[in-house]
Design a protein around this motif. Structure first.
Motif, PDB file in Angstrom:
ATOM      1  N   ASP A  33      -7.715   6.553   8.979  1.00  0.00           N
ATOM      2  CA  ASP A  33      -8.481   7.786   8.766  1.00  0.00           C
ATOM      3  C   ASP A  33      -7.748   8.721   7.802  1.00  0.00           C
ATOM      4  O   ASP A  33      -8.356   9.357   6.945  1.00  0.00           O
ATOM      5  CB  ASP A  33      -8.733   8.509  10.091  1.00  0.00           C
ATOM      6  N   VAL A  34      -6.427   8.782   7.948  1.00  0.00           N
ATOM      7  CA  VAL A  34      -5.618   9.613   7.056  1.00  0.00           C
ATOM      8  C   VAL A  34      -5.708   9.080   5.632  1.00  0.00           C
ATOM      9  O   VAL A  34      -5.894   9.843   4.670  1.00  0.00           O
ATOM     10  CB  VAL A  34      -4.151   9.667   7.533  1.00  0.00           C
ATOM     11  N   MET A  35      -5.613   7.771   5.479  1.00  0.00           N
ATOM     12  CA  MET A  35      -5.661   7.165   4.147  1.00  0.00           C
ATOM     13  C   MET A  35      -7.043   7.336   3.502  1.00  0.00           C
ATOM     14  O   MET A  35      -7.134   7.602   2.304  1.00  0.00           O
ATOM     15  CB  MET A  35      -5.300   5.678   4.221  1.00  0.00           C
ATOM     16  N   ILE A  36      -8.078   7.200   4.287  1.00  0.00           N
ATOM     17  CA  ILE A  36      -9.432   7.385   3.754  1.00  0.00           C
ATOM     18  C   ILE A  36      -9.634   8.819   3.306  1.00  0.00           C
ATOM     19  O   ILE A  36     -10.172   9.080   2.219  1.00  0.00           O
ATOM     20  CB  ILE A  36     -10.495   6.965   4.802  1.00  0.00           C
ATOM     21  N   THR A  37      -9.182   9.773   4.112  1.00  0.00           N
ATOM     22  CA  THR A  37      -9.306  11.191   3.748  1.00  0.00           C
ATOM     23  C   THR A  37      -8.508  11.496   2.487  1.00  0.00           C
ATOM     24  O   THR A  37      -8.985  12.223   1.604  1.00  0.00           O
ATOM     25  CB  THR A  37      -8.831  12.083   4.909  1.00  0.00           C
ATOM     26  N   ALA A  38      -7.319  10.920   2.376  1.00  0.00           N
ATOM     27  CA  ALA A  38      -6.493  11.141   1.192  1.00  0.00           C
ATOM     28  C   ALA A  38      -7.147  10.548  -0.055  1.00  0.00           C
ATOM     29  O   ALA A  38      -7.134  11.163  -1.130  1.00  0.00           O
ATOM     30  CB  ALA A  38      -5.106  10.536   1.400  1.00  0.00           C
ATOM     31  N   GLN A  39      -7.733   9.374   0.072  1.00  0.00           N
ATOM     32  CA  GLN A  39      -8.391   8.749  -1.078  1.00  0.00           C
ATOM     33  C   GLN A  39      -9.644   9.521  -1.495  1.00  0.00           C
ATOM     34  O   GLN A  39      -9.921   9.658  -2.684  1.00  0.00           O
ATOM     35  CB  GLN A  39      -8.751   7.288  -0.773  1.00  0.00           C
ATOM     36  N   LYS A  40     -10.393  10.024  -0.518  1.00  0.00           N
ATOM     37  CA  LYS A  40     -11.560  10.849  -0.844  1.00  0.00           C
ATOM     38  C   LYS A  40     -11.132  12.095  -1.618  1.00  0.00           C
ATOM     39  O   LYS A  40     -11.772  12.476  -2.600  1.00  0.00           O
ATOM     40  CB  LYS A  40     -12.320  11.249   0.424  1.00  0.00           C
ATOM     41  N   ALA A  41     -10.057  12.719  -1.163  1.00  0.00           N
ATOM     42  CA  ALA A  41      -9.554  13.912  -1.847  1.00  0.00           C
ATOM     43  C   ALA A  41      -9.081  13.561  -3.255  1.00  0.00           C
ATOM     44  O   ALA A  41      -9.334  14.306  -4.212  1.00  0.00           O
ATOM     45  CB  ALA A  41      -8.414  14.536  -1.045  1.00  0.00           C
ATOM     46  N   ASN A  42      -8.429  12.420  -3.398  1.00  0.00           N
ATOM     47  CA  ASN A  42      -7.950  11.975  -4.698  1.00  0.00           C
ATOM     48  C   ASN A  42      -9.111  11.699  -5.654  1.00  0.00           C
ATOM     49  O   ASN A  42      -9.083  12.119  -6.817  1.00  0.00           O
ATOM     50  CB  ASN A  42      -7.085  10.716  -4.527  1.00  0.00           C
ATOM     51  N   ILE A  43     -10.128  11.032  -5.175  1.00  0.00           N
ATOM     52  CA  ILE A  43     -11.300  10.728  -6.010  1.00  0.00           C
ATOM     53  C   ILE A  43     -12.014  12.013  -6.409  1.00  0.00           C
ATOM     54  O   ILE A  43     -12.429  12.183  -7.557  1.00  0.00           O
ATOM     55  CB  ILE A  43     -12.249   9.761  -5.276  1.00  0.00           C
ATOM     56  N   THR A  44     -12.152  12.933  -5.474  1.00  0.00           N
ATOM     57  CA  THR A  44     -12.805  14.212  -5.766  1.00  0.00           C
ATOM     58  C   THR A  44     -12.039  14.985  -6.835  1.00  0.00           C
ATOM     59  O   THR A  44     -12.633  15.512  -7.782  1.00  0.00           O
ATOM     60  CB  THR A  44     -12.919  15.055  -4.487  1.00  0.00           C
ATOM     61  N   LEU A  45     -10.723  15.037  -6.701  1.00  0.00           N
ATOM     62  CA  LEU A  45      -9.902  15.752  -7.674  1.00  0.00           C
ATOM     63  C   LEU A  45      -9.965  15.078  -9.043  1.00  0.00           C
ATOM     64  O   LEU A  45     -10.114  15.753 -10.071  1.00  0.00           O
ATOM     65  CB  LEU A  45      -8.456  15.835  -7.195  1.00  0.00           C
TER      66      LEU A  45
END
Length: 101
Positions: free
Chosen positions: A67-79
């Motif tokens: 869940d942490v990794m998915i949230t981090a990747q979503k934030a990375n893609i958004t940025l």
């Protein structure tokens, strides 16, 4: 077959007055500003959510690593998406500034 002549008896009137055009322009600026503000807020919110999940994992709370990794990747893609849009806007502005009138 005969073609009848088309004539305009009255001149064509503009559909919007100057005041209406200025009002529309102001509304469009406000709408663009609101959309831009919302987009930046969404990027910020995704980054904050990623930071919160990471901190919860580091502090030993019951958070799944995936869940942490998915949230981090979503934030990375958004940025990254926001940065690419910014780059395209800057590139378009520079291209307009290079045009000769």
């Amino acid at each position: 077959m005969a073609i009848s002549q088309v004539s305009i008896s009255q001149p064509v009137q503009p559909t919007m007055s100057q005041a209406a055009t200025e009002k529309t322009s102001t509304n469009e600026k406000e709408n663009f500003g609101a959309v831009l503000k919302d987009a930046i807020s969404a990027v910020n919110n995704s980054q904050v959510a990623s930071d919160n999940m990471t901190n919860r994992l580091v502090n030993g709370e019951n958070v799944e690593l995936h869940d942490v990794m998915i949230t981090a990747q979503k934030a990375n893609i958004t940025l990254n998406t926001a940065l690419q849009i910014r780059n395209k806007v800057v590139e378009a502005y520079q291209e307009i500034m290079r045009m000769t009138v």
